[in-house]
Design a protein around this motif. Structure first.
Motif, PDB file in Angstrom:
ATOM      1  N   GLY A  59       0.799  -1.226   0.000  1.00  0.00           N
ATOM      2  CA  GLY A  59       0.000   0.000   0.000  1.00  0.00           C
ATOM      3  C   GLY A  59       0.823   1.262   0.000  1.00  0.00           C
ATOM      4  O   GLY A  59       0.303   2.332   0.320  1.00  0.00           O
ATOM      5  N   GLY A  60       2.081   1.158  -0.369  1.00  0.00           N
ATOM      6  CA  GLY A  60       2.946   2.324  -0.242  1.00  0.00           C
ATOM      7  C   GLY A  60       3.146   3.141  -1.489  1.00  0.00           C
ATOM      8  O   GLY A  60       3.978   4.045  -1.501  1.00  0.00           O
ATOM      9  N   GLY A  61       2.401   2.862  -2.574  1.00  0.00           N
ATOM     10  CA  GLY A  61       2.622   3.592  -3.815  1.00  0.00           C
ATOM     11  C   GLY A  61       4.046   3.407  -4.294  1.00  0.00           C
ATOM     12  O   GLY A  61       4.726   4.378  -4.647  1.00  0.00           O
ATOM     13  N   ASP A  62       4.509   2.170  -4.309  1.00  0.00           N
ATOM     14  CA  ASP A  62       5.915   1.886  -4.580  1.00  0.00           C
ATOM     15  C   ASP A  62       6.281   2.014  -6.050  1.00  0.00           C
ATOM     16  O   ASP A  62       5.438   1.885  -6.936  1.00  0.00           O
ATOM     17  CB  ASP A  62       6.248   0.474  -4.090  1.00  0.00           C
ATOM     18  N   THR A  63       7.573   2.250  -6.276  1.00  0.00           N
ATOM     19  CA  THR A  63       8.143   2.326  -7.610  1.00  0.00           C
ATOM     20  C   THR A  63       9.380   1.448  -7.647  1.00  0.00           C
ATOM     21  O   THR A  63      10.147   1.401  -6.679  1.00  0.00           O
ATOM     22  CB  THR A  63       8.530   3.784  -7.954  1.00  0.00           C
ATOM     23  N   ALA A  64       9.592   0.755  -8.758  1.00  0.00           N
ATOM     24  CA  ALA A  64      10.779  -0.079  -8.940  1.00  0.00           C
ATOM     25  C   ALA A  64      11.387   0.224 -10.300  1.00  0.00           C
ATOM     26  O   ALA A  64      10.686   0.685 -11.215  1.00  0.00           O
ATOM     27  CB  ALA A  64      10.417  -1.561  -8.839  1.00  0.00           C
ATOM     28  N   CYS A  65      12.668  -0.019 -10.430  1.00  0.00           N
ATOM     29  CA  CYS A  65      13.330   0.156 -11.723  1.00  0.00           C
ATOM     30  C   CYS A  65      12.966  -1.012 -12.626  1.00  0.00           C
ATOM     31  O   CYS A  65      13.122  -2.177 -12.257  1.00  0.00           O
ATOM     32  CB  CYS A  65      14.846   0.199 -11.544  1.00  0.00           C
ATOM     33  N   ALA A  66      12.478  -0.686 -13.826  1.00  0.00           N
ATOM     34  CA  ALA A  66      12.174  -1.748 -14.785  1.00  0.00           C
ATOM     35  C   ALA A  66      13.449  -2.382 -15.335  1.00  0.00           C
ATOM     36  O   ALA A  66      13.444  -3.540 -15.739  1.00  0.00           O
ATOM     37  CB  ALA A  66      11.335  -1.186 -15.924  1.00  0.00           C
ATOM     38  N   ASN A  67      14.542  -1.622 -15.325  1.00  0.00           N
ATOM     39  CA  ASN A  67      15.830  -2.152 -15.773  1.00  0.00           C
ATOM     40  C   ASN A  67      16.348  -3.125 -14.705  1.00  0.00           C
ATOM     41  O   ASN A  67      16.651  -2.718 -13.585  1.00  0.00           O
ATOM     42  CB  ASN A  67      16.821  -1.014 -15.977  1.00  0.00           C
ATOM     43  N   PRO A  68      16.472  -4.427 -15.027  1.00  0.00           N
ATOM     44  CA  PRO A  68      16.883  -5.394 -14.012  1.00  0.00           C
ATOM     45  C   PRO A  68      18.351  -5.294 -13.601  1.00  0.00           C
ATOM     46  O   PRO A  68      18.794  -5.990 -12.698  1.00  0.00           O
ATOM     47  CB  PRO A  68      16.605  -6.743 -14.692  1.00  0.00           C
ATOM     48  N   GLU A  69      19.090  -4.398 -14.257  1.00  0.00           N
ATOM     49  CA  GLU A  69      20.510  -4.261 -13.936  1.00  0.00           C
ATOM     50  C   GLU A  69      20.769  -3.298 -12.783  1.00  0.00           C
ATOM     51  O   GLU A  69      21.883  -3.240 -12.264  1.00  0.00           O
ATOM     52  CB  GLU A  69      21.275  -3.777 -15.184  1.00  0.00           C
ATOM     53  N   VAL A  70      19.772  -2.513 -12.398  1.00  0.00           N
ATOM     54  CA  VAL A  70      19.984  -1.523 -11.335  1.00  0.00           C
ATOM     55  C   VAL A  70      18.912  -1.654 -10.260  1.00  0.00           C
ATOM     56  O   VAL A  70      17.828  -2.184 -10.496  1.00  0.00           O
ATOM     57  CB  VAL A  70      19.984  -0.073 -11.894  1.00  0.00           C
ATOM     58  N   ALA A  71      19.216  -1.131  -9.070  1.00  0.00           N
ATOM     59  CA  ALA A  71      18.281  -1.130  -7.930  1.00  0.00           C
ATOM     60  C   ALA A  71      17.687  -2.503  -7.681  1.00  0.00           C
ATOM     61  O   ALA A  71      16.472  -2.658  -7.499  1.00  0.00           O
ATOM     62  CB  ALA A  71      17.179  -0.083  -8.140  1.00  0.00           C
ATOM     63  N   VAL A  72      18.531  -3.528  -7.660  1.00  0.00           N
ATOM     64  CA  VAL A  72      18.073  -4.910  -7.464  1.00  0.00           C
ATOM     65  C   VAL A  72      17.587  -5.089  -6.023  1.00  0.00           C
ATOM     66  O   VAL A  72      18.332  -4.800  -5.080  1.00  0.00           O
ATOM     67  CB  VAL A  72      19.200  -5.910  -7.788  1.00  0.00           C
ATOM     68  N   PRO A  73      16.350  -5.541  -5.822  1.00  0.00           N
ATOM     69  CA  PRO A  73      15.861  -5.753  -4.451  1.00  0.00           C
ATOM     70  C   PRO A  73      16.538  -6.952  -3.799  1.00  0.00           C
ATOM     71  O   PRO A  73      17.052  -7.847  -4.476  1.00  0.00           O
ATOM     72  CB  PRO A  73      14.361  -5.999  -4.644  1.00  0.00           C
ATOM     73  N   ARG A  74      16.525  -6.962  -2.474  1.00  0.00           N
ATOM     74  CA  ARG A  74      17.064  -8.077  -1.695  1.00  0.00           C
ATOM     75  C   ARG A  74      15.979  -8.526  -0.717  1.00  0.00           C
ATOM     76  O   ARG A  74      15.083  -7.749  -0.376  1.00  0.00           O
ATOM     77  CB  ARG A  74      18.319  -7.653  -0.922  1.00  0.00           C
ATOM     78  N   TYR A  75      16.068  -9.762  -0.263  1.00  0.00           N
ATOM     79  CA  TYR A  75      15.089 -10.242   0.716  1.00  0.00           C
ATOM     80  C   TYR A  75      15.783 -11.098   1.768  1.00  0.00           C
ATOM     81  O   TYR A  75      16.864 -11.642   1.559  1.00  0.00           O
ATOM     82  CB  TYR A  75      13.968 -11.039   0.038  1.00  0.00           C
ATOM     83  N   ARG A  76      15.114 -11.210   2.903  1.00  0.00           N
ATOM     84  CA  ARG A  76      15.580 -12.034   4.008  1.00  0.00           C
ATOM     85  C   ARG A  76      14.380 -12.733   4.641  1.00  0.00           C
ATOM     86  O   ARG A  76      13.332 -12.106   4.814  1.00  0.00           O
ATOM     87  CB  ARG A  76      16.301 -11.167   5.046  1.00  0.00           C
ATOM     88  N   ILE A  77      14.513 -14.015   4.980  1.00  0.00           N
ATOM     89  CA  ILE A  77      13.445 -14.772   5.623  1.00  0.00           C
ATOM     90  C   ILE A  77      13.953 -15.269   6.978  1.00  0.00           C
ATOM     91  O   ILE A  77      14.975 -15.949   7.048  1.00  0.00           O
ATOM     92  CB  ILE A  77      13.026 -15.989   4.763  1.00  0.00           C
ATOM     93  N   GLU A  78      13.241 -14.912   8.040  1.00  0.00           N
ATOM     94  CA  GLU A  78      13.656 -15.289   9.392  1.00  0.00           C
ATOM     95  C   GLU A  78      12.434 -15.635  10.240  1.00  0.00           C
ATOM     96  O   GLU A  78      11.336 -15.124   9.993  1.00  0.00           O
ATOM     97  CB  GLU A  78      14.407 -14.134  10.076  1.00  0.00           C
ATOM     98  N   PRO A  79      12.612 -16.480  11.278  1.00  0.00           N
ATOM     99  CA  PRO A  79      11.497 -16.724  12.192  1.00  0.00           C
ATOM    100  C   PRO A  79      11.097 -15.429  12.899  1.00  0.00           C
ATOM    101  O   PRO A  79      11.943 -14.568  13.154  1.00  0.00           O
ATOM    102  CB  PRO A  79      12.078 -17.739  13.195  1.00  0.00           C
ATOM    103  N   SER A  80       9.842 -15.279  13.198  1.00  0.00           N
ATOM    104  CA  SER A  80       9.375 -14.109  13.942  1.00  0.00           C
ATOM    105  C   SER A  80       9.711 -14.277  15.419  1.00  0.00           C
ATOM    106  O   SER A  80       9.427 -15.310  16.000  1.00  0.00           O
ATOM    107  CB  SER A  80       7.862 -13.940  13.765  1.00  0.00           C
ATOM    108  N   GLY A  81      10.283 -13.248  16.009  1.00  0.00           N
ATOM    109  CA  GLY A  81      10.629 -13.315  17.432  1.00  0.00           C
ATOM    110  C   GLY A  81      11.862 -14.101  17.588  1.00  0.00           C
ATOM    111  O   GLY A  81      12.373 -14.598  18.449  1.00  0.00           O
TER     112      GLY A  81
END
Length: 195
Positions: free
Chosen positions: A173-195
């Protein structure tokens, strides 16, 4: 070939070898008699059952927090174990810290690069009704030349835990924007147990 030992013992090499083999065999037999036999028993049936791998459909995923630091937006999603998918609600499942994750536009088309995993790999067990945190770190597209970045409005992320499974769409819901060019501004993710 009949090699002969030099010195006081003139027996052949073959005779010496045979004598040593007989002596070694007797010692092994004596040791086997002296050691009590160990009987292998099968583990209990519960121990033989393996915990199933989690599927993305086993979770309800919602955006739960967002913040920003050092030119990067951080969006946290809470994945609550519901048991609606492959694993029944009363069973635990094993979640690996790997996912297929990408931004999508209003038409459901992928925008930009696939997110890259950061942090440790491996897996952990998710109990029924347990929660997991999926955090996406998105570099700010405004920090890049627009002609290179090709900033594009996005409406959410698609997430999958297996290559073969259908991803689920998770709106943001944040009105987000991403680069369509896959060579720049590459997102990262992390998965961890809660708490």
């Amino acid at each position: 070939m009949n090699m002969t030992w030099q010195g006081n013992d003139a027996r052949t090499f073959e005779q010496q070898t045979a004598r040593r083999a007989r002596a070694g065999g007797a010692a092994i037999a004596a040791a086997m008699i002296a050691v009590p036999a160990v009987v292998a028993t099968a583990p209990p049936a519960a121990a033989q059952e393996s915990v199933r791998d989690c599927a993305v459909s086993d979770f309800a995923i919602v955006e739960s927090w967002r913040g920003a630091a050092a030119g990067t937006a951080y969006i946290e999603f809470t994945m609550t174990r519901t048991g609606e998918g492959e694993t029944p609600a009363q069973e635990s499942c094993t979640l690996y810290r790997y996912a297929g994750l990408n931004w999508v536009d209003a038409g459901g088309e992928r925008v930009g690069a696939w997110a890259e995993r950061e942090g440790e790999g491996g897996s952990f067990t998710v109990e029924p009704e347990g929660a997991v945190l999926l955090t996406v770190a998105q570099p700010n597209p405004g920090n890049y030349d627009p002609q290179v970045c090709e900033p594009t409005p996005v409406t959410g992320v698609e997430v999958s835990l297996y290559v073969a499974e259908a991803p689920v769409h998770v709106p943001t819901g944040g009105g987000d924007t991403a680069c369509a060019n896959p060579e720049v501004a590459v997102p990262r993710y992390r998965i961890e147990p809660s708490g």
